[in-house]
Design a protein around this motif. Structure first.
Motif, PDB file in Angstrom:
ATOM      1  N   GLY A  26       7.928   7.187  -8.745  1.00 47.75           N
ATOM      2  CA  GLY A  26       9.315   7.096  -9.185  1.00 47.75           C
ATOM      3  C   GLY A  26       9.681   8.241 -10.116  1.00 47.75           C
ATOM      4  O   GLY A  26      10.781   8.821 -10.031  1.00 47.75           O
ATOM      5  N   SER A  32      14.227   5.852 -10.286  1.00 49.70           N
ATOM      6  CA  SER A  32      13.666   4.675 -10.956  1.00 49.70           C
ATOM      7  C   SER A  32      13.763   3.411 -10.109  1.00 49.70           C
ATOM      8  O   SER A  32      13.134   2.399 -10.433  1.00 49.70           O
ATOM      9  CB  SER A  32      14.372   4.454 -12.299  1.00 49.70           C
ATOM     10  OG  SER A  32      15.768   4.258 -12.093  1.00 49.70           O
ATOM     11  N   LEU A  34      12.715   3.195  -7.064  1.00 54.17           N
ATOM     12  CA  LEU A  34      11.681   3.220  -6.020  1.00 54.17           C
ATOM     13  C   LEU A  34      10.816   1.967  -6.113  1.00 54.17           C
ATOM     14  O   LEU A  34      10.354   1.573  -7.194  1.00 54.17           O
ATOM     15  CB  LEU A  34      10.814   4.476  -6.175  1.00 54.17           C
ATOM     16  CG  LEU A  34       9.732   4.710  -5.113  1.00 54.17           C
ATOM     17  CD1 LEU A  34       9.579   6.206  -4.845  1.00 54.17           C
ATOM     18  CD2 LEU A  34       8.390   4.117  -5.548  1.00 54.17           C
ATOM     19  N   THR A  64      14.224   2.502  -1.729  1.00 50.53           N
ATOM     20  CA  THR A  64      15.014   2.773  -2.932  1.00 50.53           C
ATOM     21  C   THR A  64      16.367   2.084  -2.770  1.00 50.53           C
ATOM     22  O   THR A  64      16.721   1.605  -1.686  1.00 50.53           O
ATOM     23  CB  THR A  64      15.222   4.284  -3.141  1.00 50.53           C
ATOM     24  OG1 THR A  64      16.020   4.785  -2.069  1.00 50.53           O
ATOM     25  CG2 THR A  64      13.883   5.017  -3.189  1.00 50.53           C
TER      26      THR A  64
END
Length: 420
Positions: A26, A32, A34, A64
């Motif tokens: 990530g 963030s 992920l 994501t």
């Protein structure tokens, strides 16, 4: 190595979990959101291809917020030996793990910038760094096999086309590293002074001496080579580490750079065009990087990775080829230090000649080993029956004996087996 699995397979470290990788990926992908959906880990290289670390190939699938479709990604994780094995006990003295982490985290990104933006070479030189974790002594980096990079066979070695390409890339790497040292004084001052030979530790000594003694035993029963070389090898047992240190001691006026330090077929990769011609070469495995003469990289590469006719018949002209590429790169990068003449550089190459002795007589036979014995640093260090069988078997094959008859004569003509 033989097709038989004769090396221990190291398990995936306990800390290498989905949560850990999700966090690191990530950060690397700057997303963030992920989320790791699937993880598969397996050894990345064949057993016997690496004696100094554990390399794991990781295949993941993730999603994501931007896309719910699963994305696939493959990368490599390099970790120190677990459980304080003999290999780790030796290598810890050389600072190889902290050094390689520093190289991937700090040095290679700067060199890549110089090579791409100042030397104007758009080709890759190294795998991209995804994460460096100093707490766990691990590095996560790009899997270059996905971009169709391949290592050459360590038994067939490299031909002239591959050699010219690699020497060109090596010269650029060395030039950029020297220029970086000019611009960032002291950048290599810490932890770049401990190659296989150095004034601080001789932890590799027992490994080299045990192999040299095995070579001596093999010469005892060789009616052709024994009378000519056994006594010289026996004398060398007592002097090996002294001569090694001498061969890596820098002299005033020497051209110095950051050397790779372990330049053999497993530690570089080639990419090919549709006609199977190599179009690029990259370097991997930077544990033994050393601030020293580029001649040690040349000796190591020539002794372990060149086809025999190139090494024994064309070595001097290959040094010349490398030298002109180095000078060209240094001038393009506006290097302000003294650039040696070709004559001086050839002398510098000869002065590091003992580096070829341990590469040729100790490392290369192990690299070429195809026997049935379990092969490891532990076996080389061991005086057990199994350890002695392995060391002796390294020099038993007809291929190794045939090569030694050429190599010993080649080294001997330069005085590298005599008192120095």
């Amino acid at each position: 190595m033989s097709k038989k699995d004769n090396h221990k397979v190291h398990p995936t470290p306990d800390w290498l979990t989905s949560d850990y990788l999700q966090e690191k990926l990530g950060i690397y992908l700057k997303n963030s959101s992920l989320k790791l959906e699937k993880l598969h880990a397996k050894p990345a290289i064949a057993n016997g291809e690496n004696y100094t670390s554990v390399i794991i190939r990781i295949n993941v699938e993730y999603t994501t917020k931007e896309t719910k479709d699963k994305q696939a990604l493959t990368f490599l994780v390099k970790n120190t030996f677990a459980d304080r094995e003999p290999a780790g006990d030796v290598l810890i003295n050389y600072g190889v793990y902290t050094r390689e982490m520093d190289v991937y985290e700090n040095i290679l990104p700067q060199l890549a910038y110089i090579l791409r933006n100042e030397l104007k070479d758009p080709r890759k030189f190294f795998a991209a760094t995804i994460n460096v974790d100093r707490e766990r002594d691990s590095i996560i980096f790009e899997d270059m096999s996905l971009d169709h990079y391949k290592v050459v066979c360590r038994r067939t070695k490299v031909d002239l086309e591959h050699t010219h390409l690699l020497l060109e890339k090596l010269a650029s790497f060395h030039a950029a590293a020297s220029v970086l040292a000019e611009r960032r004084p002291g950048i290599y001052a810490k932890n770049y002074d401990r190659g296989f030979f150095n004034k601080y530790t001789r932890a590799y000594g027992p490994i080299m001496i045990n192999l040299l003694e095995a070579l001596s035993r093999s010469l005892s029963s060789d009616q052709e080579l024994g009378p000519r070389y056994k006594a010289k090898i026996d004398r060398l047992v007592e002097r090996l580490m002294d001569y090694g240190e001498k061969s890596t001691t820098n002299n005033p006026g020497d051209f110095l750079t950051l050397t790779h330090g372990d330049l053999w077929t497993t530690n570089f990769m080639f990419k090919y065009d549709e006609k199977d011609h190599p179009i690029n070469a990259i370097f991997i495995d930077f544990q033994f990087c050393l601030w020293n003469s580029p001649a040690i990289d040349l000796h190591y590469f020539f002794a372990t990775s060149l086809q025999d006719h190139l090494r024994f018949d064309h070595q001097t002209e290959l040094v010349q080829f490398y030298y002109y590429k180095l000078v060209d790169a240094l001038k393009k990068l506006k290097y302000s230090g003294r650039i040696p003449s070709l004559f001086d550089f050839q002398l510098q190459f000869r002065s590091r000649g003992f580096y070829a002795v341990f590469c040729s007589l100790l490392f290369e036979p192990v690299m070429q080993y195809e026997g049935k014995e379990h092969a490891s640093i532990e076996q080389i260090l061991s005086d057990s029956e199994s350890g002695m069988r392995f060391k002796d078997s390294v020099y038993e094959s007809e291929a190794v004996k045939k090569k030694l008859s050429i190599t010993l004569r080649f080294l001997d003509q330069f005085g590298l087996l005599d008192d120095m």
